[in-house]
Design an enzyme around this catalytic site. Structure first.
Site, PDB file in Angstrom:
ATOM      1  CG  ASP A  55      -5.644  -5.335   1.880  1.00 11.61           C
ATOM      2  OD1 ASP A  55      -5.292  -4.959   3.018  1.00 11.61           O
ATOM      3  OD2 ASP A  55      -6.249  -4.587   1.089  1.00 11.61           O
TER       4      ASP A  55
ATOM      5  CG  ASP B 111      -5.321   6.679  -1.667  1.00  4.22           C
ATOM      6  OD1 ASP B 111      -4.332   6.320  -0.991  1.00  4.22           O
ATOM      7  OD2 ASP B 111      -6.439   6.164  -1.537  1.00  4.22           O
TER       8      ASP B 111
ATOM      9  CD  GLN C  77     -10.082   7.077  -1.976  1.00  2.00           C
ATOM     10  OE1 GLN C  77     -11.198   7.102  -1.443  1.00  2.00           O
ATOM     11  NE2 GLN C  77      -9.069   6.380  -1.478  1.00  2.00           N
TER      12      GLN C  77
ATOM     13  N   GLY D  93     -11.415   3.872  -0.063  1.00  2.00           N
ATOM     14  CA  GLY D  93     -12.396   4.650   0.685  1.00  2.00           C
ATOM     15  C   GLY D  93     -13.563   3.857   1.229  1.00  2.00           C
TER      16      GLY D  93
ATOM     17  CG  ASP E  80      -0.250  -0.011   2.533  1.00  2.00           C
ATOM     18  OD1 ASP E  80       0.971   0.227   2.577  1.00  2.00           O
ATOM     19  OD2 ASP E  80      -0.923  -0.248   3.555  1.00  2.00           O
ATOM     20  CB  SER E  81       0.306   4.618  -1.240  1.00  4.96           C
ATOM     21  OG  SER E  81      -0.794   5.091  -0.475  1.00  4.96           O
ATOM     22  N   GLY E  82       0.961   3.862   1.983  1.00  7.67           N
ATOM     23  CA  GLY E  82       1.203   4.541   3.247  1.00  7.67           C
ATOM     24  C   GLY E  82       0.173   5.601   3.545  1.00  7.67           C
ATOM     25  N   GLY E  83      -0.635   5.956   2.551  1.00  8.84           N
ATOM     26  CA  GLY E  83      -1.588   7.040   2.722  1.00  8.84           C
ATOM     27  C   GLY E  83      -2.655   6.763   3.758  1.00  8.84           C
ATOM     28  CG  PHE E  84      -5.947   3.453   5.395  1.00  9.66           C
ATOM     29  CD1 PHE E  84      -7.246   3.877   5.158  1.00  9.66           C
ATOM     30  CD2 PHE E  84      -5.690   2.691   6.523  1.00  9.66           C
ATOM     31  CE1 PHE E  84      -8.277   3.546   6.042  1.00  9.66           C
ATOM     32  CE2 PHE E  84      -6.704   2.355   7.406  1.00  9.66           C
ATOM     33  CZ  PHE E  84      -8.001   2.785   7.163  1.00  9.66           C
TER      34      PHE E  84
END
Length: 370
Positions: free
Chosen positions: A266, A146, A189, A216, A91-95
């Protein structure tokens, strides 16, 4: 597109197929066990492989804090570091950054945040996220950075996050460039607003990605609201690329999402539940702490090819959990991941033979009613 995606059968909106990567095929529908900090919690790599998992997920936020991206690269990347030779999606780390709203700040250029470990300051931009995922960690599939908003969200707030995510998608793609052995997914999103998800999809398709995620969701909206979004969201994304529903979920969530055209998932739930004494079964979840299992000699599921599922009695699992033994957490996590893989394998089989609708009805009759 570096990774061919071949649909082998469809039934209604449900699909089964294969995403081919240099490190192996990913059979879809696919469930990706979550390896947050270079480990699927409480499990060895061999145990995860034995469940039938084709791919796991790594967490950029946690890995960038510990052991750190540059150290990861010096150690040969995440595959070598943890001994996993199959595909990895990060994952991008954004969440995680967004979930730490009290210690993070979102601006056009990047997100700034304080580490939850030691308070150190960090900056995560779309470009830095791609660098960490693709170059330092060595992910087979990277995700764009995101902004994910909490639920419920007013439309102006959801729109602002969707538009920022779209701009970050373009920057992520530019930073990623063209790679022959690695892929990049964009993230749709728009919260629960159909018009925003449609606009998000159109902007992502214009940029062009190897796969597309539905972001989201699984942020508190509940099963019914999630399904209402999935009634339209997957069909907005290209049919010839994999569709990945992020952070989902319970077995019934997977079944309903596949029915609506989703290919990949996931979730931390299987291992988190296992660490707290809960086992997922075809008849729903059971709590091994309950006294009724104290002398139950039957296994969790004799049909699943996993020692924790078929060779371990409920009585022994009850004892381990009540005694707070580490082995109990391992065995239940192992079983739960094996069960999730059994669910996705059963869905692949049912779709391939044109009987997924009947299988889904039977699953609901057994699982949801209990």
């Amino acid at each position: 597109m570096p990774f061919p995606f071949t649909l082998t059968a469809t039934e209604g909106r449900a699909r089964t197929g294969v995403l081919t990567t240099p490190r192996g095929d990913i059979r879809t529908p696919a469930f990706m066990p979550v390896g947050t900090a270079a480990t699927v919690k409480a499990m060895s790599v061999d145990q995860v492989k034995a469940t039938g998992a084709d791919i796991i997920l790594g967490n950029t936020y946690h890995l960038m804090l510990r052991p750190g991206p540059e150290r990861m690269e010096r150690l040969g990347g995440l595959h070598a570091f943890m001994g996993w030779d199959k595909p990895i999606l990060t994952d991008s780390g954004g969440f995680q950054v967004m979930s730490l709203a009290g210690i993070s700040k979102v601006k056009e250029e990047a997100v700034t945040f304080s580490s939850h470990i030691d308070g150190s300051k960090h900056i995560l931009s779309p470009e830095r996220s791609i660098e960490i995922q693709a170059d330092r960690i060595g992910a087979d599939i990277s995700m764009q950075l995101d902004e994910c908003v909490a639920w419920p969200a007013e439309e102006p707030r959801a729109r602002a996050a969707m538009e920022l995510s779209a701009r970050w998608a373009a920057r992520s793609k530019a930073a990623f460039g063209t790679r022959e052995t690695q892929g990049l997914f964009g993230i749709q999103q728009g919260s629960t607003f159909e018009n925003l998800r449609r606009e998000s999809s159109e902007r992502l398709i214009d940029i062009g990605f190897d796969g597309y995620a539905i972001g989201g969701l699984a942020v508190g909206e509940g099963h019914q609201a999630m399904c209402e979004v999935l009634d339209y969201a997957p069909d907005m994304l290209p049919a010839d690329r994999p569709r990945y529903l992020m952070g989902v979920g319970k077995p019934v969530d997977l079944v309903e999402a596949v029915w609506r055209g989703v290919d990949m998932f996931d979730c931390v739930l299987p291992t988190r539940a296992g660490r707290h004494g809960q086992a997922w079964t075809w008849d729903g979840p059971i709590n091994l702490k309950n006294a009724r299992f104290a002398e139950d000699r039957t296994p969790l599921d004799p049909t699943i090819d996993c020692p924790a599922s078929s060779q371990t009695s409920k009585a022994y699992l009850h004892h381990l959990i009540r005694a707070d033994e580490i082995l109990g957490k391992t065995l239940l996590s192992w079983h739960n991941i094996a069960f999730y893989q059994a669910v996705t394998a059963a869905m692949r089989e049912a779709i391939a033979h044109g009987r997924f609708e009947a299988w889904r009805k039977d699953f609901h009759a057994r699982h949801v009613s209990n």
